[in-house]
Design a protein around this motif. Structure first.
Motif, PDB file in Angstrom:
ATOM      1  N   ARG A  23       0.826  -1.206   0.000  1.00  0.00           N
ATOM      2  CA  ARG A  23       0.000   0.000   0.000  1.00  0.00           C
ATOM      3  C   ARG A  23       0.865   1.263   0.000  1.00  0.00           C
ATOM      4  O   ARG A  23       0.576   2.235  -0.713  1.00  0.00           O
ATOM      5  CB  ARG A  23      -0.917   0.005   1.223  1.00  0.00           C
ATOM      6  CG  ARG A  23      -2.017  -1.045   1.184  1.00  0.00           C
ATOM      7  CD  ARG A  23      -2.658  -1.192   2.549  1.00  0.00           C
ATOM      8  NE  ARG A  23      -3.672  -2.240   2.554  1.00  0.00           N
ATOM      9  CZ  ARG A  23      -4.109  -2.841   3.661  1.00  0.00           C
ATOM     10  NH1 ARG A  23      -3.620  -2.492   4.846  1.00  0.00           N
ATOM     11  NH2 ARG A  23      -5.023  -3.774   3.593  1.00  0.00           N
ATOM     12  N   THR A  29      -3.689   6.769   1.145  1.00  0.00           N
ATOM     13  CA  THR A  29      -4.678   7.827   1.333  1.00  0.00           C
ATOM     14  C   THR A  29      -4.519   8.372   2.756  1.00  0.00           C
ATOM     15  O   THR A  29      -3.833   7.772   3.596  1.00  0.00           O
ATOM     16  CB  THR A  29      -6.090   7.290   1.146  1.00  0.00           C
ATOM     17  OG1 THR A  29      -6.363   6.328   2.189  1.00  0.00           O
ATOM     18  CG2 THR A  29      -6.250   6.612  -0.214  1.00  0.00           C
ATOM     19  N   GLU A  31      -6.736   8.425   5.025  1.00  0.00           N
ATOM     20  CA  GLU A  31      -7.374   7.460   5.932  1.00  0.00           C
ATOM     21  C   GLU A  31      -6.433   6.290   6.214  1.00  0.00           C
ATOM     22  O   GLU A  31      -6.299   5.844   7.359  1.00  0.00           O
ATOM     23  CB  GLU A  31      -8.683   6.945   5.323  1.00  0.00           C
ATOM     24  CG  GLU A  31      -9.409   5.938   6.205  1.00  0.00           C
ATOM     25  CD  GLU A  31     -10.664   5.375   5.534  1.00  0.00           C
ATOM     26  OE1 GLU A  31     -11.280   4.474   6.120  1.00  0.00           O
ATOM     27  OE2 GLU A  31     -10.999   5.852   4.436  1.00  0.00           O
ATOM     28  N   GLU A  32      -5.765   5.803   5.160  1.00  0.00           N
ATOM     29  CA  GLU A  32      -4.830   4.686   5.339  1.00  0.00           C
ATOM     30  C   GLU A  32      -3.631   5.105   6.183  1.00  0.00           C
ATOM     31  O   GLU A  32      -3.122   4.313   6.981  1.00  0.00           O
ATOM     32  CB  GLU A  32      -4.358   4.171   3.982  1.00  0.00           C
ATOM     33  CG  GLU A  32      -5.418   3.373   3.228  1.00  0.00           C
ATOM     34  CD  GLU A  32      -4.962   2.988   1.839  1.00  0.00           C
ATOM     35  OE1 GLU A  32      -5.361   1.909   1.367  1.00  0.00           O
ATOM     36  OE2 GLU A  32      -4.197   3.754   1.219  1.00  0.00           O
ATOM     37  N   ASP A 324      -6.369  -2.161  -5.604  1.00  0.00           N
ATOM     38  CA  ASP A 324      -6.667  -0.840  -5.049  1.00  0.00           C
ATOM     39  C   ASP A 324      -7.944  -0.924  -4.222  1.00  0.00           C
ATOM     40  O   ASP A 324      -9.030  -0.542  -4.676  1.00  0.00           O
ATOM     41  CB  ASP A 324      -6.800   0.185  -6.169  1.00  0.00           C
ATOM     42  CG  ASP A 324      -7.013   1.603  -5.651  1.00  0.00           C
ATOM     43  OD1 ASP A 324      -6.903   1.801  -4.419  1.00  0.00           O
ATOM     44  OD2 ASP A 324      -7.303   2.500  -6.462  1.00  0.00           O
ATOM     45  N   SER A 326      -8.789   0.753  -1.513  1.00  0.00           N
ATOM     46  CA  SER A 326      -9.328   2.075  -1.151  1.00  0.00           C
ATOM     47  C   SER A 326     -10.154   2.658  -2.295  1.00  0.00           C
ATOM     48  O   SER A 326     -11.220   3.236  -2.082  1.00  0.00           O
ATOM     49  CB  SER A 326      -8.183   3.025  -0.795  1.00  0.00           C
ATOM     50  OG  SER A 326      -7.538   2.606   0.380  1.00  0.00           O
ATOM     51  N   SER A 330     -14.191   3.504  -2.184  1.00  0.00           N
ATOM     52  CA  SER A 330     -14.699   4.835  -2.530  1.00  0.00           C
ATOM     53  C   SER A 330     -15.745   4.757  -3.628  1.00  0.00           C
ATOM     54  O   SER A 330     -16.780   5.429  -3.576  1.00  0.00           O
ATOM     55  CB  SER A 330     -13.544   5.733  -2.986  1.00  0.00           C
ATOM     56  OG  SER A 330     -12.641   5.959  -1.930  1.00  0.00           O
TER      57      SER A 330
END
Length: 355
Positions: A23, A29, A31-32, A324, A326, A330
């Motif tokens: 990642r 991101t 958030e990550e 992906d 994330s 989304s």
């Protein structure tokens, strides 16, 4: 209030660390980033193993990112050479353990054997890919095999035959032309044979597979059939098959499970969508969410749970980048009003947005 904490094994931490490295490599991101900070702060073992995993892969970009968040411990003044040696051995022991675990769990095999027989030589090779990995191979006859995630093949070539067993997963074969040595791929109870063409095979269960012919013609038959290589070459070249042997041509797609079923003719767009995985994409065209997530799970160690039968059957469509997660979450929220909650580092729960 309970004072009992969940114990996380070293193997679990290794697996989570591997996911975090991938990642970080593609970019986190916000958030990550917050989730990673929480995970690293939860245990010194998390931080140590994550740095060790990054070192194994010699990923400078990941190491720099980690050093910015959590600087490495400076060397203690007066630390003895023996102590430094012990620390190095410990780090490499962790790294070696991680690699062995990954190899065993993902069936990342690449064995090779070359011997002699009546036809001059015999090449035997077994090759596999891990979850999320793809691999392109150029065989000794010039044929090219593009293997998808979590797949395995067994290659057996000699002076008369080109044989491959698709053991699991999915692969696309671009076959170098040689009418004297048909190229045969076995999957389940059937075989697909070509003399110079291209086709894609993907297991749908233990015995059945989906076949897409992208170029030329292929011959589909029961693997117990006894047909000479000369007859096979003639049938493919002339386009005439007999008995229970079937010919498929470029643009055709079928399910193969002893018999052919769901035979379809694909246009160029449909063909590209079926083979989008070769460009690192997954395409959904109105599949049920449950089926779509089953496909997503082929490319990641993350598991999904879905709340309610209605949501399981909800239709989804779109292009998604392999791995992906994330981006997927989304898209599900913005386009399909599906919320998510991380149950733990490896499990994501999906539910229908309320209101």
């Amino acid at each position: 209030m309970s004072n009992v904490s969940k114990f996380t094994s070293k193997d679990d931490i290794h697996e989570e660390a591997c996911l975090w490295v991938s990642r970080i490599d593609r970019g986190l991101t916000s958030e990550e980033t917050d989730t990673l900070r929480d995970w690293l702060n939860a245990s010194q073992s998390h931080r140590r193993i994550l740095f060790d995993v990054a070192r194994v892969w010699d990923d400078l970009s990941v190491l720099n990112e980690l050093k910015g968040m959590f600087p490495l411990r400076p060397q203690i003044k007066g630390e003895t050479g023996k102590a430094r040696k012990v620390l190095r051995q410990a780090r490499w022991s962790v790294a070696a353990g991680f690699l062995l675990m990954a190899a065993a769990a993902a069936m990342m095999v690449d064995s090779y054997w070359l011997g002699q027989n009546d036809t001059g030589y015999h090449l035997a090779q077994r090759i596999g890919t891990a979850i999320g990995e793809q691999k392109t191979l150029t065989l000794n006859d010039g044929s090219v095999v593009h293997m998808n995630t979590n797949s395995a093949i067994q290659i057996n070539f000699d002076g008369e035959r080109r044989l491959i067993d698709l053991i699991k997963g999915e692969a696309h074969f671009t076959v170098a032309h040689d009418a004297s040595r048909p190229f045969t791929v076995t999957a389940g109870i059937n075989t697909v044979t070509a003399i110079g063409t291209a086709f894609n095979m993907q297991y749908t269960n233990n015995e059945a597979f989906e076949l897409v012919v992208t170029e030329g013609k292929v011959l589909v038959q029961d693997k117990q059939n006894s047909v000479s290589r000369e007859e096979i070459a003639e049938m493919i070249q002339k386009g005439n098959a007999f008995g229970n042997l079937k010919l498929l041509t470029a643009g055709e797609k079928a399910n193969v499970d002893g018999e052919l079923s769901d035979l379809k003719n694909l246009d160029t767009d449909a063909m590209e969508q079926d083979l989008a995985w070769q460009q690192g994409m997954i395409v959904f065209k109105g599949e049920a969410l449950e089926d779509a997530l089953r496909e997503i799970e082929r490319y990641t160690a993350v598991d999904f749970t879905i709340e309610g039968e209605a949501l399981k059957q909800k239709r989804v469509a779109g292009y998604f980048k392999v791995g992906d997660i994330s981006g997927l979450l989304s898209a599900l929220k913005n386009s399909f009003h599906i919320e998510h909650k991380r149950v733990d580092a490896m499990t994501i729960q999906l539910s229908q947005q309320q209101g």
